[in-house]
Scaffold this motif. Structure first.
Motif, PDB file in Angstrom:
ATOM      1  N   THR A   1       0.831  -1.211   0.000  1.00 14.64           N
ATOM      2  CA  THR A   1       0.000   0.000   0.000  1.00 14.64           C
ATOM      3  C   THR A   1       0.861   1.254   0.000  1.00 14.64           C
ATOM      4  N   GLY A   2       1.899   1.264   0.838  1.00 15.53           N
ATOM      5  CA  GLY A   2       2.781   2.418   0.884  1.00 15.53           C
ATOM      6  C   GLY A   2       3.435   2.690  -0.457  1.00 15.53           C
ATOM      7  N   ALA A   3       3.900   1.633  -1.110  1.00 15.61           N
ATOM      8  CA  ALA A   3       4.536   1.797  -2.417  1.00 15.61           C
ATOM      9  C   ALA A   3       3.544   2.339  -3.441  1.00 15.61           C
ATOM     10  N   ALA A   4       2.299   1.823  -3.394  1.00 13.61           N
ATOM     11  CA  ALA A   4       1.285   2.278  -4.348  1.00 13.61           C
ATOM     12  C   ALA A   4       0.909   3.736  -4.118  1.00 13.61           C
ATOM     13  N   VAL A   5       0.683   4.119  -2.855  1.00 10.60           N
ATOM     14  CA  VAL A   5       0.306   5.495  -2.538  1.00 10.60           C
ATOM     15  C   VAL A   5       1.453   6.451  -2.846  1.00 10.60           C
ATOM     16  N   GLY A   6       2.667   6.029  -2.516  1.00  6.54           N
ATOM     17  CA  GLY A   6       3.823   6.857  -2.842  1.00  6.54           C
ATOM     18  C   GLY A   6       3.967   7.065  -4.340  1.00  6.54           C
ATOM     19  N   GLY A   7       3.704   6.005  -5.107  1.00  3.12           N
ATOM     20  CA  GLY A   7       3.767   6.119  -6.557  1.00  3.12           C
ATOM     21  C   GLY A   7       2.733   7.091  -7.107  1.00  3.12           C
ATOM     22  N   LEU A   8       1.528   7.053  -6.553  1.00  3.29           N
ATOM     23  CA  LEU A   8       0.487   7.991  -6.978  1.00  3.29           C
ATOM     24  C   LEU A   8       0.886   9.431  -6.657  1.00  3.29           C
ATOM     25  N   ALA A   9       1.495   9.620  -5.492  1.00  2.00           N
ATOM     26  CA  ALA A   9       1.931  10.955  -5.097  1.00  2.00           C
ATOM     27  C   ALA A   9       2.999  11.493  -6.047  1.00  2.00           C
ATOM     28  N   ILE A  10       3.919  10.619  -6.431  1.00  2.00           N
ATOM     29  CA  ILE A  10       4.980  11.028  -7.357  1.00  2.00           C
ATOM     30  C   ILE A  10       4.393  11.404  -8.711  1.00  2.00           C
ATOM     31  N   THR A  11       3.427  10.619  -9.179  1.00  2.00           N
ATOM     32  CA  THR A  11       2.802  10.904 -10.471  1.00  2.00           C
ATOM     33  C   THR A  11       2.157  12.284 -10.493  1.00  2.00           C
ATOM     34  N   GLY A  12       1.541  12.643  -9.376  1.00  2.00           N
ATOM     35  CA  GLY A  12       0.840  13.919  -9.336  1.00  2.00           C
ATOM     36  C   GLY A  12       1.682  15.104  -8.931  1.00  2.00           C
TER      37      GLY A  12
END
Length: 396
Positions: free
Chosen positions: A353-364
């Protein structure tokens, strides 16, 4: 609050041999778990699949550990713990050898899922054995000894295995892991004592009721948040180092080693903190984790400060692992044999979950946003950990 200040009796030599054996076994299993990451490109080319598809081998292992570990633990809860340790390591070795001889991606994928589940079963059983052979006051340190094996596997075992895989091929690296697995199996055969499983009265619904009681689930939420916070940032530390800190090339490996060494130190120290006061250790650890991520956000452009911050991050993250295990098992009471498998499951879900949420944050919002998201999750986790400090097991 239960603060123990008295001296803890030294474990007898037989207990130290048992703990050393379980540590070594978890080191080998942990090396196999993370070995694929460093060899993804080599494996994808050999099996004729894309790199993202090869990445599914990492996911399959994590899913197997998170979901299959508790299921296998429940299925074997009445068996002698020594038998379960031997069996889980033996089938784990076979599963890794199957990966070596197959040329089929789907077979490898299934083998990874099965070996992940066996790793989860081994962890739950190893914790039970470890805490049974030492005085009650040293339970946290016994758990830390098992966790240290996995931590050192990520810091040193997997990099060495990756280096071997670059020379001897990925199959050669897995053969080496299987050979080490056979050695630790032999050690488990002779050095792990017999320990009865749960009685008929304690098995079945009683295990489920106590292992998944609300008080236990509350601690599992803390476990989830700890690893989600840490991994939201850590999963993207390499691009952060490159874009924000200005570190690249071989120096990246130095920073990764600093973090890895700190996690090993954290697991070691964390065992003592768990025996001292596990609830307080969780609050202190989460505070340190959150502050380290805030500092990384503000001071990420300083190479020296980033090195110190990553050391603190690793120390705090793994320093909480023994306390999480200690609290979950203590709150489960009669459901402890099954509950031993649950922190690893919660941690794996938190990592994903942390990796997924962090990835979304980076994208935005760019690479630094992953650090901010991690700090935010950590800030939410602190009051949750404080609230759980009042929880006590229900005596039946």
């Amino acid at each position: 609050m239960d603060v123990r200040t008295q001296a803890v009796p030294a474990a007898p030599p037989s207990a130290r041999r048992t703990l050393s054996t379980l540590f070594a076994a978890n080191f080998v299993l942990g090396t196999a778990e993370t070995l694929v990451i460093g060899l993804l490109v080599v494996i994808s080319g050999d099996l004729g699949v894309s790199v993202p598809a090869a990445g599914g081998l990492v996911t399959a292992y994590a899913v197997g550990l998170a979901a299959g570990g508790p299921l296998l633990t429940m299925a074997t809860v009445r068996l002698d713990r020594r038998t379960v340790v031997r069996g889980s390591v033996a089938v784990f070795v076979v599963g890794n050898l199957l990966a070596v001889v197959t040329a089929d991606y789907l077979t490898f994928l299934v083998a990874r899922g099965v070996t992940g589940a066996l790793h989860g079963l081994f962890l739950a059983t190893a914790f039970t054995v470890a805490t049974a052979v030492v005085p009650r006051e040293a339970a946290g340190r016994a758990m830390a000894a098992i966790l240290l094996g996995n931590t050192l596997a990520g810091a040193f075992g997997a990099p060495l295995g990756t280096a071997l895989g670059q020379v001897a091929g990925w199959r050669g690296a897995f053969v080496a892991v299987a050979a080490l697995g056979a050695l630790v199996l032999a050690a488990c055969w002779f050095l792990v004592p017999s320990l009865p499983g749960a009685s008929a009265d304690d098995a079945g619904r009683g295990q489920l009721r106590n292992a998944f009681a609300p008080r236990v689930l509350a601690l599992l939420v803390v476990c989830f948040l700890v690893f989600a916070a840490s991994c939201a940032a850590w999963s993207y530390v390499v691009p952060f180092l490159g874009e924000v800190t200005g570190v690249s090339g071989a120096m990246v490996g130095v920073y990764l080693m600093i973090y890895g060494a700190a996690t090993a130190a954290g697991a070691y120290v964390g065992g003592r903190l768990a025996d001292w006061d596990a609830s307080r250790a969780l609050v202190l650890g989460l505070t340190g984790l959150t502050l380290s991520l805030v500092a990384l956000w503000f001071l990420g452009s300083s190479p020296v400060m980033v090195a110190l911050i990553l050391a603190l991050l690793g120390l705090c993250t793994m320093g909480m692992a023994p306390s999480l295990q200690h609290r979950v098992v203590g709150l489960a009471g009669p459901g402890a044999p099954l509950a031993q498998s649950l922190p690893a499951s919660a941690a794996n879900v938190g990592v994903a979950t942390g990796a997924a949420v962090g990835g979304l944050a980076i994208t935005g919002f760019g690479v630094p946003a992953a650090v901010a998201v991690g700090a935010l999750i950590g800030a939410v986790a602190i009051p949750v950990a404080m609230a759980t400090s009042r929880l006590r097991p229900v005596r039946e």
